[in-house]
Design a protein around this motif. Structure first.
Motif, PDB file in Angstrom:
ATOM      1  N   PHE A 295      19.796   6.707 -34.372  1.00 17.73           N
ATOM      2  CA  PHE A 295      21.214   6.916 -34.102  1.00 17.73           C
ATOM      3  C   PHE A 295      21.398   7.581 -32.734  1.00 17.73           C
ATOM      4  O   PHE A 295      20.638   8.461 -32.349  1.00 17.73           O
ATOM      5  N   GLY A 318      26.083   5.190 -32.915  1.00 16.42           N
ATOM      6  CA  GLY A 318      25.676   3.788 -32.919  1.00 16.42           C
ATOM      7  C   GLY A 318      24.176   3.615 -32.889  1.00 16.42           C
ATOM      8  O   GLY A 318      23.403   4.579 -32.837  1.00 16.42           O
ATOM      9  N   MET A 349      33.925  -2.179 -36.592  1.00 13.28           N
ATOM     10  CA  MET A 349      32.718  -1.940 -35.797  1.00 13.28           C
ATOM     11  C   MET A 349      32.979  -2.352 -34.351  1.00 13.28           C
ATOM     12  O   MET A 349      33.613  -3.378 -34.091  1.00 13.28           O
ATOM     13  N   LEU A 391      29.863   2.703 -34.908  1.00 10.34           N
ATOM     14  CA  LEU A 391      30.797   3.017 -35.980  1.00 10.34           C
ATOM     15  C   LEU A 391      31.399   4.392 -35.725  1.00 10.34           C
ATOM     16  O   LEU A 391      30.830   5.201 -34.988  1.00 10.34           O
ATOM     17  N   LEU A 402      26.254   3.644 -41.169  1.00 13.44           N
ATOM     18  CA  LEU A 402      25.371   3.157 -40.110  1.00 13.44           C
ATOM     19  C   LEU A 402      23.940   3.029 -40.618  1.00 13.44           C
ATOM     20  O   LEU A 402      23.203   2.127 -40.211  1.00 13.44           O
ATOM     21  N   ARG A 406      21.772  -0.306 -40.361  1.00 11.14           N
ATOM     22  CA  ARG A 406      20.431  -0.297 -39.752  1.00 11.14           C
ATOM     23  C   ARG A 406      19.412  -0.981 -40.667  1.00 11.14           C
ATOM     24  O   ARG A 406      18.611  -1.809 -40.212  1.00 11.14           O
TER      25      ARG A 406
END
Length: 677
Positions: A295, A318, A349, A391, A402, A406
């Protein structure tokens, strides 16, 4: 003697030997003048041959009577196959059958019992005993057995003693719901099935056993998430006179040994990550570190640009999806829809591309110029060809969202390879978490977890900041084991119960036996429990635990093979002095809610209706009228929920009844309900 050999051991070394084999008929190829049969048992497949030039007419006639899954015994001579099969261990030979005995006939199975079957999952679970005959299922159960052997061997060599603990125990209020068992000999009282042998293993340490382990069944009556089972198996362990490092070293060693024995891969020291770092970098406390996409927080860069969504957000964060700048608009829109699903809950998004030709572009070019985008890309460590996905929103929620994105991208991009292993320890968990609804602290692990020695003083001044002397082992994004150093001091344990809101009387009633044991010299102790089902699946390159359990439950907690759970006879209820509540008797503080039917106006509504009916079934009858679930909905705690088994609701929980409500669009409401399931 039913057999001289198994169906997986014969080879050219056995040429011309007379052998006797037994097993199940897997396939039959009848050419009239010759018949070939694949005979299967646990060990493999051997081809049988019946030849009208070399076999009697009676034998040929009997062979033609055979069907799939017949249980047979044959005696014959091992001969060399003309057309060899390199895919099976017996592929160079076949058996020229001289004698055939049908031991048991079989009906035609409901699905083909081969590696690639035509049976759906629910059907195969109903006939699980047939599914186990298939090599993929059989091999997984054998793999599980070998894993259990390796675990027992390792721990025994380390001086651990395997001790069984009770299955009928006392119910405790912490953790998930207990499965409860009524006691006939003690009317009105109940046992519980253990969620773990936690208190018993601590008592074994008080008893001086020093090193204990057990491969043990545990039970939790909780709503089942994907690939969870109400009964599961743990490798449960406890050690005396140890600190955190001692425990972690022993079980890191065990995990290294298992991985090496099974895959040949060797590891040095497992990396360690604090709970705080895991949440900041990956959004969860069991990160999959086989791939990157850490992140990146962007608050300082993106706020103050008149983009209200970012300006109003508590956190803008993000990930960099390397090499994906060539994603089409359709692919990105599909990802946007994915994160907006109710299961994820994002409102949208934002994307930024650093294209292969050096052009920097985004979905928010209106608010961010090329220099702004360059700074954002630099923050991500982006390079040409990269795609950045962003996000925003509430910090806790957006990290969770997130994290899910991922992991989804890791799956889509093939970054979560089953034959690659990435273990780590997550440490320094919070000891307590505060629940706003109940207004009190809850143990993040369990009430017996010790705080870190340097944080004990915080229990008096700032309990929420105290860290637990706890540790989780994570493998490939799954928590495979967790444990802690336990509280062994009676006064500290009493203080923990106070923080958790137990009165002295409640603590004594629930855990008095443990507190009493601490009066008699409890040693420092700690331990760890592995989720054995999950560990087995992951080390076999999989993550679906159901395939490694002989007789699993479905996602509703039902065993569809034996049709359990099931009602019991009135006589049994009487013996237990139990009475079932009559659903047609409306209890106090409940009321009947009027329903209104909605006539289908379009194919969409009819589809919605059928989906609801398929997923939920019917409500019970009320005043003799069956009420369909698509005829009544209730807004409960701000969520649109269909009513399930009954239509009485406490008056205190009655919200808005939605059917043809004048202020609502039924189609949108029903769609949202279906999607939120």
């Amino acid at each position: 003697m039913f057999r001289s050999h198994t169906n997986g051991e014969l080879s050219l070394k056995n040429l011309n030997e007379e052998v006797t084999l037994s097993g199940w008929v897997q396939t039959i190829r009848d050419k009239g003048f010759m018949i070939w049969i694949d005979l299967r048992d646990r060990y493999g497949i051997t081809q049988l041959v019946f030849d009208q030039d070399r076999s009697s007419a009676e034998l040929m006639e009997n062979a033609k009577k055979l069907g799939r899954e017949f249980v047979i015994q044959v005696t014959g001579k091992v001969i060399e196959r003309v057309s060899k099969n390199p895919n099976i261990s017996t592929g160079e030979i076949e058996i020229l059958v001289e004698k055939l005995t049908i031991l048991n006939e079989s009906q035609l199975p409901p699905f083909t019992i081969e590696d690639e079957t035509d049976g759906g999952e629910e059907l195969r679970m109903k006939y699980r005993y047939l599914d186990i005959r298939r090599a993929p299922v059989r091999d997984k159960l054998i793999f599980r057995h070998k894993m259990a052997q390796k675990v027992r061997n390792y721990l025994s060599e380390e001086g651990f003693i395997e001790v069984e603990t009770p299955v009928l125990i006392k119910s405790t209020p912490e953790g998930a719901r207990d499965f409860v068992v009524p006691s006939r000999m003690n009317p009105g009282q109940f046992y519980a099935l253990p969620q773990s042998p936690q208190t018993f293993k601590q008592l074994l340490m008080v008893g001086g056993m020093d090193k204990y382990f057990q491969i043990v069944k545990c039970f939790r009556d909780e709503d089942l998430r994907a690939d969870r089972q109400p009964e599961f198996t743990q490798i449960d362990c406890e050690m005396a006179f140890v600190d955190q490092e001692d425990v972690m070293n022993v079980f890191e060693g065990m995990t290294k040994t298992l991985i090496k024995d099974i895959t040949g891969q060797e590891f040095g020291n497992f990396p360690r990550m604090t709970f705080a770092d895991a949440m900041q970098k990956y959004g969860n406390d069991k990160p999959d570190i086989r791939f990157g996409m850490e992140f990146v927080e962007l608050n300082e860069l993106v706020k103050g640009k008149d983009f209200k969504i970012f300006d109003d957000a508590e956190l803008v964060v993000g990930i960099n999806v390397e090499g994906c700048a060539d994603y089409t608009r359709k692919q990105i829109d599909e990802l946007v829809d994915w994160v907006k699903r109710p299961q994820i809950g994002a409102s949208g998004m934002v994307w930024v591309k650093f294209q292969n030709d050096g052009v920097k572009t985004s979905s928010v070019n209106k608010f961010y110029n090329e220099d702004d985008l360059a700074k954002i890309i630099e923050k991500f460590g982006g390079k040409e060809g990269d795609l950045m996905l962003i996000l925003s929103g509430n910090e806790h929620k957006v990290r969770t969202q997130l994290s899910a994105l991922r992991m989804e991208l890791g799956n889509r991009l093939g970054l979560r390879k089953g034959d690659v292993f990435a273990p780590l320890w997550v440490v320094d968990f919070p000891l307590l978490e505060f629940d706003e609804e109940s207004g009190r602290y809850h143990a993040m692990h369990h009430p017996f977890t010790s705080p870190k020695p340097e944080d004990v003083h915080l229990l008096e001044t700032d309990p929420g900041k105290a860290r637990a002397n706890a540790y989780d082992m994570v493998l490939n994004g799954n928590e495979i084991g967790g444990g802690s150093i336990r509280i062994f001091d009676r006064d500290l344990q009493s203080r923990m119960f106070d923080l958790l809101g137990f009165s002295k009387e409640e603590a004594e009633a629930q855990f008095g036996f443990l507190m009493n044991a601490f009066k008699y010299g409890a040693p420092p102790h700690g331990g760890l429990a592995f989720g054995f089902d999950r560990l087995v699946a992951i080390l076999d390159g999989n993550e679906v635990i159901r395939d490694y359990i002989a007789f699993p439950k479905n996602n509703s907690g039902r065993d569809v093979m034996i049709d359990a759970p099931a009602a019991i006879a009135d006589e049994q209820l009487d013996e237990l002095e139990l009475k079932l509540k009559n659903k047609n008797e409306f209890p106090k503080n409940y009321e009947i809610i009027n329903t209104a039917s909605v006539e289908p106006k379009s194919t969409e509504i009819r589809t919605i209706r059928s989906r609801i009916m398929r997923n939920y079934g019917f409500l019970t009858k009320v005043e003799g009228t069956p009420v369909k679930l698509d005829e009544i909905f209730v807004a409960k705690e701000g969520k649109m929920m269909p009513l399930k088994e009954t239509i009485y609701i406490p008056k205190s929980e009655i919200g808005l009844i939605l059917a043809k409500h004048k202020d609502k669009d039924y189609t949108k409401i029903a769609s949202r309900i279906v999607k939120s399931k």
